[in-house]
Design a protein around this motif. Structure first.
Motif, PDB file in Angstrom:
ATOM      1  N   SER A 162      -3.943  13.097   5.703  1.00 34.17           N
ATOM      2  CA  SER A 162      -4.740  12.477   6.762  1.00 34.17           C
ATOM      3  C   SER A 162      -4.482  10.980   6.857  1.00 34.17           C
ATOM      4  N   LYS A 163      -3.915  10.412   5.781  1.00 32.02           N
ATOM      5  CA  LYS A 163      -3.577   8.995   5.758  1.00 32.02           C
ATOM      6  C   LYS A 163      -2.130   8.832   5.298  1.00 32.02           C
ATOM      7  N   MET A 164      -1.534   7.727   5.691  1.00 36.48           N
ATOM      8  CA  MET A 164      -0.172   7.411   5.266  1.00 36.48           C
ATOM      9  C   MET A 164      -0.153   7.110   3.773  1.00 36.48           C
ATOM     10  N   THR A 165       0.808   7.664   3.053  1.00 39.55           N
ATOM     11  CA  THR A 165       0.991   7.400   1.628  1.00 39.55           C
ATOM     12  C   THR A 165       2.237   6.545   1.422  1.00 39.55           C
ATOM     13  N   GLN A 166       2.413   6.041   0.183  1.00 38.29           N
ATOM     14  CA  GLN A 166       3.573   5.219  -0.110  1.00 38.29           C
ATOM     15  C   GLN A 166       4.870   5.996   0.104  1.00 38.29           C
ATOM     16  N   GLN A 167       4.914   7.226  -0.392  1.00 37.06           N
ATOM     17  CA  GLN A 167       6.126   8.030  -0.250  1.00 37.06           C
ATOM     18  C   GLN A 167       6.423   8.326   1.216  1.00 37.06           C
ATOM     19  N   LEU A 168       5.384   8.671   1.975  1.00 34.40           N
ATOM     20  CA  LEU A 168       5.575   8.967   3.391  1.00 34.40           C
ATOM     21  C   LEU A 168       5.986   7.724   4.174  1.00 34.40           C
ATOM     22  N   SER A 169       5.496   6.555   3.780  1.00 42.22           N
ATOM     23  CA  SER A 169       5.843   5.326   4.509  1.00 42.22           C
ATOM     24  C   SER A 169       7.322   5.003   4.338  1.00 42.22           C
ATOM     25  N   ILE A 170       7.864   5.249   3.131  1.00 37.01           N
ATOM     26  CA  ILE A 170       9.294   5.019   2.911  1.00 37.01           C
ATOM     27  C   ILE A 170      10.115   6.039   3.693  1.00 37.01           C
ATOM     28  N   LEU A 171       9.708   7.326   3.612  1.00 42.75           N
ATOM     29  CA  LEU A 171      10.414   8.379   4.342  1.00 42.75           C
ATOM     30  C   LEU A 171      10.368   8.129   5.849  1.00 42.75           C
ATOM     31  N   GLY A 229       8.076   0.641   4.008  1.00 44.31           N
ATOM     32  CA  GLY A 229       7.528   1.013   2.707  1.00 44.31           C
ATOM     33  C   GLY A 229       6.769  -0.137   2.070  1.00 44.31           C
ATOM     34  N   CYS A 230       7.306  -1.338   2.156  1.00 43.56           N
ATOM     35  CA  CYS A 230       6.637  -2.513   1.580  1.00 43.56           C
ATOM     36  C   CYS A 230       5.379  -2.884   2.360  1.00 43.56           C
ATOM     37  N   ILE A 231       5.429  -2.722   3.671  1.00 45.76           N
ATOM     38  CA  ILE A 231       4.243  -3.036   4.471  1.00 45.76           C
ATOM     39  C   ILE A 231       3.050  -2.221   3.978  1.00 45.76           C
ATOM     40  N   HIS A 232       3.261  -0.934   3.754  1.00 47.73           N
ATOM     41  CA  HIS A 232       2.179  -0.063   3.273  1.00 47.73           C
ATOM     42  C   HIS A 232       1.680  -0.523   1.904  1.00 47.73           C
ATOM     43  N   GLN A 233       2.611  -0.856   1.006  1.00 46.84           N
ATOM     44  CA  GLN A 233       2.235  -1.259  -0.349  1.00 46.84           C
ATOM     45  C   GLN A 233       1.485  -2.594  -0.348  1.00 46.84           C
ATOM     46  N   VAL A 234       2.006  -3.573   0.376  1.00 47.09           N
ATOM     47  CA  VAL A 234       1.410  -4.914   0.375  1.00 47.09           C
ATOM     48  C   VAL A 234       0.047  -4.892   1.057  1.00 47.09           C
ATOM     49  N   ARG A 235      -0.080  -4.137   2.136  1.00 42.52           N
ATOM     50  CA  ARG A 235      -1.382  -4.028   2.794  1.00 42.52           C
ATOM     51  C   ARG A 235      -2.452  -3.523   1.828  1.00 42.52           C
ATOM     52  N   GLY A 236      -2.079  -2.576   0.966  1.00 38.38           N
ATOM     53  CA  GLY A 236      -3.027  -2.041  -0.006  1.00 38.38           C
ATOM     54  C   GLY A 236      -3.392  -3.035  -1.084  1.00 38.38           C
ATOM     55  N   MET A 237      -2.533  -4.016  -1.329  1.00 36.35           N
ATOM     56  CA  MET A 237      -2.786  -5.012  -2.371  1.00 36.35           C
ATOM     57  C   MET A 237      -3.578  -6.212  -1.860  1.00 36.35           C
ATOM     58  N   LEU A 238      -3.533  -6.468  -0.555  1.00 38.46           N
ATOM     59  CA  LEU A 238      -4.232  -7.618   0.002  1.00 38.46           C
ATOM     60  C   LEU A 238      -5.721  -7.322   0.164  1.00 38.46           C
ATOM     61  N   PRO A 239      -6.563  -8.350   0.044  1.00 40.23           N
ATOM     62  CA  PRO A 239      -8.001  -8.133   0.267  1.00 40.23           C
ATOM     63  C   PRO A 239      -8.257  -7.732   1.720  1.00 40.23           C
ATOM     64  N   PRO A 240      -9.202  -6.820   1.959  1.00 42.48           N
ATOM     65  CA  PRO A 240      -9.489  -6.380   3.327  1.00 42.48           C
ATOM     66  C   PRO A 240      -9.867  -7.560   4.223  1.00 42.48           C
ATOM     67  N   ALA A 241      -9.340  -7.559   5.433  1.00 44.63           N
ATOM     68  CA  ALA A 241      -9.631  -8.641   6.382  1.00 44.63           C
ATOM     69  C   ALA A 241     -11.002  -8.430   7.004  1.00 44.63           C
ATOM     70  N   GLU A 242     -11.761  -9.516   7.113  1.00 45.29           N
ATOM     71  CA  GLU A 242     -13.095  -9.439   7.693  1.00 45.29           C
ATOM     72  C   GLU A 242     -13.131  -9.996   9.111  1.00 45.29           C
ATOM     73  N   THR A 243     -12.067 -10.643   9.536  1.00 50.04           N
ATOM     74  CA  THR A 243     -11.992 -11.195  10.886  1.00 50.04           C
ATOM     75  C   THR A 243     -10.650 -10.805  11.501  1.00 50.04           C
ATOM     76  N   GLN A 244     -10.541 -11.005  12.825  1.00 51.41           N
ATOM     77  CA  GLN A 244      -9.271 -10.722  13.488  1.00 51.41           C
ATOM     78  C   GLN A 244      -8.176 -11.647  12.980  1.00 51.41           C
ATOM     79  N   GLN A 245      -8.516 -12.909  12.728  1.00 58.11           N
ATOM     80  CA  GLN A 245      -7.536 -13.855  12.201  1.00 58.11           C
ATOM     81  C   GLN A 245      -7.055 -13.417  10.824  1.00 58.11           C
ATOM     82  N   GLY A 246      -7.985 -12.904  10.018  1.00 60.27           N
ATOM     83  CA  GLY A 246      -7.619 -12.405   8.697  1.00 60.27           C
ATOM     84  C   GLY A 246      -6.692 -11.200   8.792  1.00 60.27           C
ATOM     85  N   GLN A 247      -6.936 -10.335   9.766  1.00 58.03           N
ATOM     86  CA  GLN A 247      -6.079  -9.171   9.959  1.00 58.03           C
ATOM     87  C   GLN A 247      -4.678  -9.592  10.394  1.00 58.03           C
ATOM     88  N   LEU A 248      -4.609 -10.569  11.277  1.00 54.31           N
ATOM     89  CA  LEU A 248      -3.314 -11.079  11.714  1.00 54.31           C
ATOM     90  C   LEU A 248      -2.555 -11.694  10.538  1.00 54.31           C
TER      91      LEU A 248
END
Length: 292
Positions: A97-106, A175-194
């Motif tokens: 139901s969600k993208m995984t690390q392996q699926l993101s690389i594939l 693949g890195c985008i998926h991994q790094v997004r998981g390591m960054l603190p969740p964004a609370e604003t639109q600027q933070g998401q950008l």
């Protein structure tokens, strides 16, 4: 926001977002792509560094570089649209139901493979025009001359090298985008998401570039070489060409043009992802429920 419950945007939205992001990235970083190609086409010991090559291009050529610049936009559109398509396909096949690390690389590798089949003629034209010794009047002249001398299949010279180049870059990038997004603190604003998108894309761009530069060197050599009737090309298939370059010029030659390439595609990868996600957000707002 219940992001996972939103209806996926249609293919054309992802295609358009990729094209818009591509134009934004190209207008910002394209000169470095020309420098990268010039450095990769040099055989033997490099004669000019990055700064010398760039200053020479600006001084001697200027506006002649505009036509190949315009050929870059379709590549970015295909990249993100095909990544979205393969992501949905693999998630459906795997039951995730969600993208995984392996699926993101594939997914990224599959998007790169798809992209490679579409972009080879564009890449060939771009390389021919970026070559300092080029005598072509423009993109149409390149197409006409190649077809005249080599037939329509001549536009697909370097297909195999282009496949591996895009396969590995997109796998590393997404693949890195998926991994790094998981390591960054969740964004609370639109600027933070950008900001998170820019950081994730920049890291992905760096890793993708580090992985695929040797394949890019081979692709430039294959597509930049003039065909001589009756003479076998020095560079033909990717992996044998990698060994030839390493044997004749040393391992460092496989990373010719790496500095201007990574200076373009690391921050460029961040710009691409930032603009794509921002544009998709605009599309969601315009289309309304159930896309919000």
């Amino acid at each position: 926001m219940a992001t996972d419950q939103r209806k996926p945007l249609p293919f054309i939205a992802n295609f358009a977002a990729g094209a818009i992001a591509g134009v934004s990235e190209i207008l910002t970083f394209y000169p470095l792509d020309v420098v990268k190609t010039r450095m990769q086409l040099e055989t033997g010991k490099a004669k000019h560094g990055m700064v010398g090559t760039l200053s020479s291009i600006v001084r001697e050529e200027g506006s002649r570089l505009v036509p190949p610049l315009l050929l870059e936009a379709p590549k970015r559109a295909v990249k993100f649209a095909s990544n979205d398509f393969w992501g949905k396909t693999y998630m459906g096949l795997s039951g995730e139901s969600k993208m995984t690390q392996q699926l993101s690389i594939l997914t990224g590798c599959s998007a790169g493979a798809t992209e490679s089949f579409v972009v080879v003629p564009f890449e060939l034209v771009k390389i021919k025009l970026q070559d300092k010794s080029s005598t072509f009047a423009g993109p149409i002249d390149v197409v006409k001359q190649v077809i005249k001398k080599e037939g329509p299949l001549g536009l697909y010279a370097g297909m195999e090298a282009t496949f591996w180049r895009h396969f590995w870059w997109n796998g590393g990038y997404f693949g890195c985008i998926h991994q790094v997004r998981g390591m960054l603190p969740p964004a609370e604003t639109q600027q933070g998401q950008l900001f998170n998108n820019f950081v994730s894309g920049s890291v992905g761009g760096f890793v993708g570039t580090a992985v695929n530069t040797p394949f890019d060197v081979v692709k430039s050599r294959i597509q930049g070489a003039a065909k001589v009737p009756g003479v076998a090309p020095k560079y033909n298939w990717t992996y044998p060409a990698l060994m030839t370059i390493m044997r004749e010029e040393g391992p460092a030659a496989l990373y010719k043009g790496f500095l201007p390439k990574v200076l373009r595609l690391a921050p460029g990868g961040g710009v691409l992802l930032l603009v794509v996600e921002f544009t998709l957000g605009v599309f969601r707002q315009a289309l309304g429920p159930p896309y919000l």
